[in-house]
Structures are given as structure tokens and as C-alpha cells.
Design a protein around this motif. Sequence first.
Motif, PDB file in Angstrom:
ATOM      1  N   GLY A  34      21.416  16.661 -32.390  1.00 30.98           N
ATOM      2  CA  GLY A  34      20.595  17.745 -32.919  1.00 30.98           C
ATOM      3  C   GLY A  34      21.413  18.978 -33.217  1.00 30.98           C
ATOM      4  N   ASP A  35      20.707  20.083 -33.477  1.00 30.03           N
ATOM      5  CA  ASP A  35      21.366  21.327 -33.878  1.00 30.03           C
ATOM      6  C   ASP A  35      22.130  21.996 -32.736  1.00 30.03           C
ATOM      7  OD1 ASP A  35      20.324  20.946 -36.385  1.00 30.03           O
ATOM      8  OD2 ASP A  35      18.629  22.316 -36.096  1.00 30.03           O
ATOM      9  N   VAL A  36      21.698  21.776 -31.510  1.00 29.94           N
ATOM     10  CA  VAL A  36      22.360  22.364 -30.346  1.00 29.94           C
ATOM     11  C   VAL A  36      23.342  21.332 -29.787  1.00 29.94           C
ATOM     12  CG1 VAL A  36      22.028  23.236 -28.004  1.00 29.94           C
ATOM     13  CG2 VAL A  36      20.384  23.838 -29.798  1.00 29.94           C
ATOM     14  N   PRO A  37      24.638  21.639 -29.750  1.00 30.42           N
ATOM     15  CA  PRO A  37      25.613  20.682 -29.214  1.00 30.42           C
ATOM     16  C   PRO A  37      25.373  20.417 -27.722  1.00 30.42           C
ATOM     17  CG  PRO A  37      26.722  22.490 -30.366  1.00 30.42           C
ATOM     18  CD  PRO A  37      25.273  22.856 -30.249  1.00 30.42           C
ATOM     19  N   ALA A  38      25.672  19.216 -27.276  1.00 34.29           N
ATOM     20  CA  ALA A  38      25.451  18.828 -25.877  1.00 34.29           C
ATOM     21  C   ALA A  38      26.199  19.722 -24.903  1.00 34.29           C
ATOM     22  CB  ALA A  38      25.849  17.368 -25.666  1.00 34.29           C
ATOM     23  N   ASP A  39      27.356  20.260 -25.309  1.00 33.87           N
ATOM     24  CA  ASP A  39      28.099  21.097 -24.374  1.00 33.87           C
ATOM     25  C   ASP A  39      27.447  22.471 -24.175  1.00 33.87           C
ATOM     26  OD1 ASP A  39      28.805  22.283 -26.786  1.00 33.87           O
ATOM     27  OD2 ASP A  39      30.966  22.140 -26.434  1.00 33.87           O
ATOM     28  N   GLN A  40      26.367  22.762 -24.915  1.00 36.74           N
ATOM     29  CA  GLN A  40      25.586  23.976 -24.671  1.00 36.74           C
ATOM     30  C   GLN A  40      24.479  23.744 -23.638  1.00 36.74           C
ATOM     31  OE1 GLN A  40      24.247  26.329 -27.953  1.00 36.74           O
ATOM     32  NE2 GLN A  40      26.226  26.273 -28.953  1.00 36.74           N
ATOM     33  N   LEU A  41      24.382  22.517 -23.141  1.00 38.47           N
ATOM     34  CA  LEU A  41      23.500  22.227 -22.014  1.00 38.47           C
ATOM     35  C   LEU A  41      24.363  22.452 -20.780  1.00 38.47           C
ATOM     36  CD1 LEU A  41      22.036  18.828 -23.272  1.00 38.47           C
ATOM     37  CD2 LEU A  41      21.175  21.131 -23.751  1.00 38.47           C
ATOM     38  N   ILE A  42      24.052  23.464 -20.006  1.00 38.07           N
ATOM     39  CA  ILE A  42      24.907  23.881 -18.893  1.00 38.07           C
ATOM     40  C   ILE A  42      24.271  23.454 -17.569  1.00 38.07           C
ATOM     41  CG2 ILE A  42      26.039  25.840 -17.771  1.00 38.07           C
ATOM     42  CD1 ILE A  42      26.884  25.364 -20.723  1.00 38.07           C
ATOM     43  N   TYR A  43      25.046  22.765 -16.738  1.00 46.07           N
ATOM     44  CA  TYR A  43      24.594  22.395 -15.395  1.00 46.07           C
ATOM     45  C   TYR A  43      25.107  23.435 -14.408  1.00 46.07           C
ATOM     46  CZ  TYR A  43      24.122  20.019 -10.951  1.00 46.07           C
ATOM     47  OH  TYR A  43      23.792  19.721  -9.660  1.00 46.07           O
ATOM     48  N   VAL A  44      24.209  23.926 -13.550  1.00 44.35           N
ATOM     49  CA  VAL A  44      24.611  24.833 -12.478  1.00 44.35           C
ATOM     50  C   VAL A  44      24.171  24.232 -11.151  1.00 44.35           C
ATOM     51  CG1 VAL A  44      24.683  26.939 -13.868  1.00 44.35           C
ATOM     52  CG2 VAL A  44      22.530  26.273 -12.802  1.00 44.35           C
ATOM     53  N   ASP A  45      25.080  24.256 -10.194  1.00 45.02           N
ATOM     54  CA  ASP A  45      24.770  23.747  -8.864  1.00 45.02           C
ATOM     55  C   ASP A  45      23.955  24.813  -8.135  1.00 45.02           C
ATOM     56  OD1 ASP A  45      24.953  21.817  -6.777  1.00 45.02           O
ATOM     57  OD2 ASP A  45      26.418  23.118  -5.790  1.00 45.02           O
ATOM     58  N   THR A  46      22.874  24.392  -7.487  1.00 43.57           N
ATOM     59  CA  THR A  46      22.014  25.331  -6.763  1.00 43.57           C
ATOM     60  C   THR A  46      21.631  24.738  -5.417  1.00 43.57           C
ATOM     61  OG1 THR A  46      20.007  24.420  -7.769  1.00 43.57           O
ATOM     62  CG2 THR A  46      21.036  26.294  -8.894  1.00 43.57           C
ATOM     63  N   ASP A  47      21.221  25.596  -4.527  1.00 43.97           N
ATOM     64  CA  ASP A  47      20.798  25.193  -3.187  1.00 43.97           C
ATOM     65  C   ASP A  47      19.342  24.733  -3.239  1.00 43.97           C
ATOM     66  OD1 ASP A  47      20.005  25.005  -0.538  1.00 43.97           O
ATOM     67  OD2 ASP A  47      20.906  26.920   0.047  1.00 43.97           O
ATOM     68  N   PRO A  48      19.057  23.464  -2.929  1.00 42.88           N
ATOM     69  CA  PRO A  48      17.680  22.973  -2.993  1.00 42.88           C
ATOM     70  C   PRO A  48      16.752  23.627  -1.968  1.00 42.88           C
ATOM     71  CG  PRO A  48      19.111  21.311  -2.037  1.00 42.88           C
ATOM     72  CD  PRO A  48      19.994  22.429  -2.503  1.00 42.88           C
ATOM     73  N   GLU A  49      17.313  24.268  -0.968  1.00 40.41           N
ATOM     74  CA  GLU A  49      16.492  24.930   0.053  1.00 40.41           C
ATOM     75  C   GLU A  49      15.874  26.230  -0.443  1.00 40.41           C
ATOM     76  OE1 GLU A  49      15.743  23.465   2.992  1.00 40.41           O
ATOM     77  OE2 GLU A  49      16.866  21.775   2.157  1.00 40.41           O
ATOM     78  N   ILE A  50      16.372  26.759  -1.550  1.00 38.20           N
ATOM     79  CA  ILE A  50      15.798  28.000  -2.088  1.00 38.20           C
ATOM     80  C   ILE A  50      15.278  27.761  -3.505  1.00 38.20           C
ATOM     81  CG2 ILE A  50      17.110  29.594  -0.623  1.00 38.20           C
ATOM     82  CD1 ILE A  50      19.021  30.024  -2.956  1.00 38.20           C
ATOM     83  N   ALA A  51      14.537  26.692  -3.685  1.00 34.18           N
ATOM     84  CA  ALA A  51      14.038  26.315  -5.005  1.00 34.18           C
ATOM     85  C   ALA A  51      12.812  27.117  -5.440  1.00 34.18           C
ATOM     86  CB  ALA A  51      13.721  24.823  -5.033  1.00 34.18           C
ATOM     87  N   ASP A  52      12.080  27.738  -4.506  1.00 34.48           N
ATOM     88  CA  ASP A  52      10.925  28.553  -4.874  1.00 34.48           C
ATOM     89  C   ASP A  52      11.392  29.640  -5.847  1.00 34.48           C
ATOM     90  OD1 ASP A  52       8.114  29.661  -4.366  1.00 34.48           O
ATOM     91  OD2 ASP A  52       9.413  31.366  -3.859  1.00 34.48           O
ATOM     92  N   THR A  53      10.650  29.835  -6.941  1.00 34.94           N
ATOM     93  CA  THR A  53      11.090  30.716  -8.023  1.00 34.94           C
ATOM     94  C   THR A  53      11.462  32.123  -7.556  1.00 34.94           C
ATOM     95  OG1 THR A  53       9.753  29.466  -9.597  1.00 34.94           O
ATOM     96  CG2 THR A  53      10.481  31.643 -10.290  1.00 34.94           C
TER      97      THR A  53
END
Length: 184
Positions: A34-53
Amino acid sequence: MRAPIGNFDNARPAPDCLDELTAPVAQAVRAWHGDVPADQLIYVDTDPEIADTAVFAKHYGQELLDESANCVIVAGKRSGETTLAGCVVLSATRVDVNGAVRKQLGARKASFASMDTATGESGMEYGGITPIGLPGDWPLLVDSRVVDTEWVLIGSGRRRGKLIVPGKALAALPGAVVIEGLGI
């Protein structure tokens, strides 16, 4: 790499972290086009214990309150048939299940899918469901405000980790229909 939004210690292009994603999400990233290259999908590691918004935003950046989206699975029913659909709205809103969703699905009744159905049918973890990698034959309803958000934080398929993607990329996903007023 620095994430385009939020304060994350570890941000990488999603194609470089397929092992951090559930199988359907990894497959969708592998097959990305598509129009957005796959490398513009960014993964960030986060702590699952603080998932509440609210707690999440306090830790990773208050601006995320306006730049986060939730993906929920709904079940629309009509004449004994059930249609599952993904719905993506900004996290400060809630999905208009009985209005916009019911109308779009042509359902007599619509409700949130059970946790077992949502996780079992999507192949993703509860609290991490993302529109990227949902079954291709499901409708994917995306609120227009999500598409208009430059960068949006969404789930990664797991409770640990998130994806940051251009909002417009979600409009190009399989089955996507952009709806004004999906989030209320």
C-alpha cells in the motif's frame, strides 16, 4: 530509532520484530502493501502491567491520550447469522455499537463479542487486539478521526508491545470502511 509519538525506550520497524507479534499480525506485516511502507509500522516494547490507557499515558507520554486507538471485536446478528467485525476508535471515545455498527453491519442486534470469541477468532491476546492481522473476511470499521490522526498507537496483537502507525494506513487494511461518528 525514536518513536514518532510517546516516550519509548525501544522503537523499531515492525518488520524487524516479527517474533514480538502474534502469528496473524506478523503475517499481515510480512504481506504489507500500500501507500504506507511497512517500515513506517513501528513496534514499541511496553510493560503489560500498565496497559490501562490513563496509566499508560502517564508513563509513556500524556499526548498518547489523544493519539491512541482501541480495536474491539463486535458481533452483529441477523436472522440467526453472526458477523464478527473489528471496530477502531480513538481511546477517548467508545464504539457506537447500537447505532453506527448495527447500521453498517445490517444487523438487528450488535454487541461486543465475548473475550473468548474475540481472542479465539482473531488469534490475538485480550488487551492487545489490533486491526492489523484481523481475518480478511471481517468488516473493519474505522472511525474517521483515527484515519485523520497523523500517528496512532494501537495494539500489537499481544498485551506486551504496541504499534505506532500512520492513521491513514488503517483505511487501507482489508475490509476497512471509514465511518464518521463510529466513536462517540
